[in-house]
Design an enzyme around this catalytic site. Structure first.
Site, PDB file in Angstrom:
ATOM      1  N   ASP A 126      -6.012   2.595  -1.453  1.00 19.82           N
ATOM      2  CA  ASP A 126      -5.384   3.578  -2.283  1.00 19.82           C
ATOM      3  C   ASP A 126      -6.123   3.173  -3.968  1.00 19.82           C
ATOM      4  O   ASP A 126      -5.803   4.017  -4.534  1.00 19.82           O
ATOM      5  CB  ASP A 126      -4.170   3.622  -2.311  1.00 19.82           C
ATOM      6  CG  ASP A 126      -3.278   2.339  -2.551  1.00 19.82           C
ATOM      7  OD1 ASP A 126      -3.194   1.706  -3.648  1.00 19.82           O
ATOM      8  OD2 ASP A 126      -2.623   1.519  -1.637  1.00 19.82           O
TER       9      ASP A 126
ATOM     10  N   ASP B 145      -3.854  -7.095  -0.178  1.00 18.58           N
ATOM     11  CA  ASP B 145      -3.192  -5.798  -0.342  1.00 18.58           C
ATOM     12  C   ASP B 145      -2.904  -5.071   1.009  1.00 18.58           C
ATOM     13  O   ASP B 145      -3.644  -3.941   1.281  1.00 18.58           O
ATOM     14  CB  ASP B 145      -3.438  -4.695  -1.341  1.00 18.58           C
ATOM     15  CG  ASP B 145      -2.514  -3.393  -1.568  1.00 18.58           C
ATOM     16  OD1 ASP B 145      -1.479  -3.429  -0.773  1.00 18.58           O
ATOM     17  OD2 ASP B 145      -2.925  -2.650  -2.340  1.00 18.58           O
TER      18      ASP B 145
ATOM     19  N   PRO C 158      -4.338  -3.061  12.283  1.00 12.23           N
ATOM     20  CA  PRO C 158      -5.459  -3.519  11.821  1.00 12.23           C
ATOM     21  C   PRO C 158      -5.152  -4.792  10.977  1.00 12.23           C
ATOM     22  O   PRO C 158      -5.939  -5.671  10.752  1.00 12.23           O
ATOM     23  CB  PRO C 158      -6.188  -2.486  11.070  1.00 12.23           C
ATOM     24  CG  PRO C 158      -5.105  -1.146  10.975  1.00 12.23           C
ATOM     25  CD  PRO C 158      -4.116  -1.531  11.904  1.00 12.23           C
TER      26      PRO C 158
HETATM   27  N1  AG3 Z   1       0.869  -2.200   1.285  1.00  9.22           N
HETATM   28  C1  AG3 Z   1       2.043  -2.987   1.597  1.00  9.22           C
HETATM   29  C2  AG3 Z   1       3.201  -1.868   2.197  1.00  9.22           C
HETATM   30  C3  AG3 Z   1       4.106  -2.384   3.056  1.00  9.22           C
HETATM   31  C4  AG3 Z   1       5.181  -1.451   3.196  1.00  9.22           C
HETATM   32  N2  AG3 Z   1       5.742  -1.716   4.583  1.00  9.22           N
HETATM   33  C5  AG3 Z   1       6.556  -0.716   5.009  1.00  9.22           C
HETATM   34  N3  AG3 Z   1       6.585   0.578   4.632  1.00  9.22           N
HETATM   35  N4  AG3 Z   1       7.218  -0.969   6.264  1.00  9.22           N
HETATM   36  C6  AG3 Z   1       1.064  -1.419   0.046  1.00  9.22           C
HETATM   37  C7  AG3 Z   1      -0.356  -0.751  -0.169  1.00  9.22           C
HETATM   38  C8  AG3 Z   1      -0.020  -0.223  -1.387  1.00  9.22           C
HETATM   39  N5  AG3 Z   1      -1.550  -0.353  -2.325  1.00  9.22           N
END
Ligand code: AG3
Length: 274
Positions: free
Chosen positions: A86, A155, A162
């Site tokens: 993102d 991140d 995946p």
């Molecule tokens: N990455 C981690 C999001 C985890 C959320 N978990 C959930 N909703 N169960 C976020 C990506 C943002 N750049």
């Protein structure tokens, strides 16, 4: 008709958002991708039914992933973001003038494509000349990099689908090799209410590889429990011993000079996990 989206955060508990409209609902090569507009949090990216980011609260996660390690390292020039298609972490990384090059390795090109279209204020810096975007497997990228990065930020999504292999000890060993001799990394490590074992396991694995291991938290209302954790592994610099004079002026909405340290002050039940 009212339309509501629910993320089942556990088998028995969830979070619900009223939907204004659905822009995208698609099975990509890697995961189910939904992009919707919510009443409360603006546009929202959902992967495999899990909220990844929203226009209203994205700043918390992206600032805290990027600034805490970047202000710990005295002179970060080469930065790698694994996942994060993102573009939110990249946007924050570029606020640090020492960073010459920020590489993003995202496995799913569709995340990048739809984020540029529907989350422009998050993804807007992905075309910046200091950024290199690679649509590739982050695990493999790490496995083939050596002594290359000052700071690595993971991140990822959750340890299902995946991203499962991004929570394994072998991955952290790869990160250690991919980092320079004074490198530092951070990974998002879920929440202490529903996944306490994961936090303990990652912390243990990281501390067996890195001499300095630390856990910090931030408040993210759309993620499970709202109390999110991040784990740092560092070869040389301790985030708790940062020289504040180094903090340069930076525009933020969550991160502050005080939080750089205070985020490491853990509630008792969280500290007991590590
Ligand atoms: N990455 C981690 C999001 C985890 C959320 N978990 C959930 N909703 N169960 C976020 C990506 C943002 N750049």
């Amino acid at each position: 008709m009212e339309l509501w989206f629910t993320e089942k955060q556990t088998k028995n508990f969830g979070i619900t958002a009223k939907i204004k409209r659905t822009y995208v609902t698609e099975q990509t090569e890697f995961q189910k991708l939904d992009m919707v507009e919510t009443e409360e949090f603006g546009n929202m990216l959902v992967l495999d039914g899990m909220v990844m980011t929203t226009q209203k609260d994205e700043f918390v996660y992206h600032e805290m992933v990027a600034h805490v390690p970047l202000f710990t390292h005295p002179n970060p020039t080469q930065v790698l973001v694994v996942g994060g298609g993102d573009g939110g972490v990249i946007r924050e990384v570029l606020k640090h003038p020492s960073v010459e090059k920020a590489t993003l390795v995202e496995i799913d090109g569709k995340v990048i494509e739809y984020s540029k279209q529907y989350l422009p204020e998050i993804a807007g810096e992905l075309d910046n000349p200091r950024v290199e975007v690679k649509v590739d497997d982050g695990f493999m990228h790490i496995a083939t990099s050596e002594n290359k990065y000052d700071v690595i930020m993971v991140d990822s999504t959750e340890p299902v689908g995946p991203a499962a292999k991004l929570f394994e000890k072998g991955f952290y060993e790869g990160i250690s090799k991919a980092l320079k001799e004074d490198g530092i990394f951070v990974a998002q490590t879920d929440n202490p209410w529903f996944t306490p074992e994961l936090i303990s396991k990652v912390f243990k694995d990281v501390s067996e590889i890195f001499p300095i291991t630390r856990l910090y938290t931030a408040n993210i209302p759309t993620y499970p429990s709202g109390l999110w954790t991040f784990t740092i592994g560092s070869k040389q610099y301790d985030p708790l011993e940062v020289n504040e004079e180094r903090f340069h002026d930076i525009e933020t909405k969550y991160w502050t000079k005080d939080l750089q340290k205070a985020a490491f002050a853990l509630p008792k039940f969280v500290g007991d996990l590590i």
